[in-house]
Design a protein around this motif. Structure first.
Motif, PDB file in Angstrom:
ATOM      1  N   VAL A 164      15.129   0.326  -3.813  1.00 29.81           N
ATOM      2  CA  VAL A 164      14.649  -0.736  -2.920  1.00 29.81           C
ATOM      3  C   VAL A 164      15.858  -1.577  -2.554  1.00 29.81           C
ATOM      4  O   VAL A 164      16.458  -2.232  -3.410  1.00 29.81           O
ATOM      5  N   GLN A 195       9.576  -2.094   2.960  1.00 32.02           N
ATOM      6  CA  GLN A 195       9.722  -1.609   1.590  1.00 32.02           C
ATOM      7  C   GLN A 195       8.713  -2.247   0.642  1.00 32.02           C
ATOM      8  O   GLN A 195       8.318  -1.638  -0.344  1.00 32.02           O
ATOM      9  N   LYS A 196       8.330  -3.501   0.952  1.00 32.10           N
ATOM     10  CA  LYS A 196       7.439  -4.240   0.057  1.00 32.10           C
ATOM     11  C   LYS A 196       6.638  -5.236   0.881  1.00 32.10           C
ATOM     12  O   LYS A 196       6.963  -5.527   2.042  1.00 32.10           O
ATOM     13  N   ASP A 199       8.168  -8.138   2.837  1.00 31.16           N
ATOM     14  CA  ASP A 199       8.935  -7.851   4.050  1.00 31.16           C
ATOM     15  C   ASP A 199       8.193  -8.282   5.312  1.00 31.16           C
ATOM     16  O   ASP A 199       8.809  -8.456   6.371  1.00 31.16           O
ATOM     17  N   LYS A 219       8.642   4.399   3.570  1.00 32.60           N
ATOM     18  CA  LYS A 219       9.424   4.290   2.347  1.00 32.60           C
ATOM     19  C   LYS A 219       8.516   4.470   1.137  1.00 32.60           C
ATOM     20  O   LYS A 219       7.407   3.931   1.095  1.00 32.60           O
ATOM     21  N   SER A 221       8.677   3.077  -1.697  1.00 30.77           N
ATOM     22  CA  SER A 221       8.386   1.788  -2.325  1.00 30.77           C
ATOM     23  C   SER A 221       7.212   1.090  -1.651  1.00 30.77           C
ATOM     24  O   SER A 221       6.470   0.337  -2.305  1.00 30.77           O
ATOM     25  N   ALA A 222       7.027   1.333  -0.349  1.00 30.14           N
ATOM     26  CA  ALA A 222       5.886   0.722   0.355  1.00 30.14           C
ATOM     27  C   ALA A 222       4.566   1.269  -0.168  1.00 30.14           C
ATOM     28  O   ALA A 222       3.554   0.558  -0.177  1.00 30.14           O
TER      29      ALA A 222
END
Length: 467
Positions: A164, A195-196, A199, A219, A221-222
């Motif tokens: 990340v 990503q999170k 964001d 992504k 991480s998303a």
């Protein structure tokens, strides 16, 4: 315009499709929302396309959605000596923030990478055509070994699936592009490199309520924070290009189903995108696998399916839209489709507005109504009905112009921008008039009307009538 299908079509505009004549042909072939990709083209180019779509909207007499897709940060290697180099499996490579003191190293000018990666992480270069594994990570140097060899050339993209990065999804360019798009009056903004969940905060603060915010899921991480991302966004795009590079390709279909289902449960539109009819960039017909891919997204219950290079740069943009339209219609007419839509059980307690909308969908189906008339100021009443995926059109009537355009992405919605109403009598009269004009309602038909009363209040969805 009533197209007699539920899933919507998003088409990307580019050199092959930017003329007013081509935009009209694409709309008539089946496009519901046009995507302006700000990774390419000048502001002047996009402004001309925007004006042409709004002129077409007036000519056709129905809402047309416009989606602005921001480029987002691009992680790339720098200049390669002689423009390209061939690497073999087992070779060791050094990547450096600056090559001044590291002869023979590959420039990777993104400080965020060096603080995020650790030994064992992989870097995927040029959409994964070359894969290297980090052996040692220092402040400005990465020592790596080649896992999959190939050619590395200038400015090729780099994906880092397991890291990340401490980087905003909005670059300086994106901020300029975003303000330009909002000044034009785009209906949706798609945010890349999410990503999170946090964001989305910066983009939301800049956009406010001037447009809907779509989070592009590309992504890994998303996926970890997907529930929070869906709650904070107004819609989701399953961006299978980068996502398919960063997670194993065999995982993409299952993830797609999960994302579509989660968005449906949350009453948020979801777009399935990338390589849907990719061979039609240069061929007049799709492969059977591509036709199946589009159909599977429709069977999943996606609100919209999207064309990218097929309409932006392809030889057959109109034919591509026509075939996508035919695939959707054929899928939705298949005997398994209705049962798949009806069988979804989210096992969640319903709020009063959700329960009213759900009962409206069931009731309309039970009495054989030709449509459900959903009066909405924010779009939520129509979205709540669409969550149920009823086997009949949702006449989504709103006095708010941008909402009418945003509803061009919503499953099953026949979007209508109308004058404001204040009484049920006006609502019934308007529903019958519009339904008759669209040749959906006969003189003796019963229709189901669902709304928030008093009219004009948002978010309540508290009234249901058969008239």
């Amino acid at each position: 315009m009533y197209r007699n299908r539920r899933a919507k079509i998003v088409a990307t505009i580019g050199p092959a499709s930017s003329s007013p004549d081509m935009l009209k042909r694409l709309f008539e072939a089946g496009v519901d929302t046009f995507r302006m990709n700000f990774s390419h083209g000048s502001h002047q180019d996009h402004a001309a396309v925007f004006r042409a779509i709004r002129t077409l909207e007036k000519e056709m007499g129905c809402p047309i959605g416009i989606l602005q897709d921001l480029q987002g940060p691009k992680i790339r290697v720098g200049q390669i000596p002689n423009g390209r180099m061939t690497v073999k499996t087992g070779d060791t490579l050094r990547f450096c923030l600056s090559t001044d003191d590291h002869a023979g190293a590959i420039l990777l000018p993104h400080r965020e990478i060096y603080t995020a990666v650790t030994a064992g992480d992989d870097l995927l270069i040029d959409d994964g055509r070359v894969r290297v594994r980090v052996l040692d990570a220092k402040a400005e140097v990465l020592e790596t070994v080649v896992i999959v060899g190939g050619i590395i050339s200038d400015r090729k993209g780099v994906n880092i699936p397991n890291a990340v990065l401490d980087i905003s999804p909005l670059t300086t360019k994106d901020r300029r592009d975003l303000e330009f798009g909002l000044e034009l009056g785009v209906d949706w903004v798609a945010l890349s490199f999410v990503q999170k969940a946090s964001d989305l905060a910066e983009a939301r603060s800049l956009i406010s309520q001037r447009a809907g915010l779509i989070a592009k899921i590309e992504k890994p991480s998303a996926l970890i924070e997907i529930d929070s991302i869906i709650q904070l966004a107004d819609g989701i795009m399953v961006a299978r290009g980068d996502l398919g590079v960063e997670i194993p390709p065999e995982d993409v279909p299952g993830r797609q189903k999960e994302l579509v289902r989660a968005c449906r449960a949350a009453e948020k539109p979801v777009i399935v995108a990338t390589q849907m009819l990719d061979s039609m960039i240069s061929a007049p017909t799709p492969t059977r696998a591509e036709a199946t891919d589009v159909a599977m997204a429709v069977y999943d219950g996606a609100d919209a399916v999207m064309l990218s290079a097929e309409t932006a740069a392809g030889i057959y943009p109109v034919e591509t839209v026509e075939i996508m339209d035919r695939i959707i219609r054929s899928t939705e007419n298949h005997k398994f489709y209705k049962s798949l839509m009806a069988d979804a059980d989210f096992n969640d307690p319903l709020s009063v507005p959700q329960a009213v909308a759900s009962v409206a969908a069931d009731l309309a189906t039970s009495i054989g109504a030709p449509l459900i008339a959903a009066f909405t100021s924010s779009g939520m009443t129509a979205a709540r009905v669409a969550r149920k995926r009823p086997a009949l059109p949702i006449l989504a009537i709103t006095p708010v112009e941008i909402v009418a355009r945003q509803l061009c992405l919503l499953w099953g919605a026949v979007s209508i921008h109308s004058k404001d109403i204040t009484t049920y009598e006006q609502a019934v009269s308007q529903a019958r008039t519009i339904g008759s004009a669209l040749k959906l309602v006969g003189e003796k038909d019963n229709i189901v009307v669902v709304a928030s009363v008093p009219f004009g209040h948002t978010g309540t969805t508290n009234s249901l009538r058969v008239v």
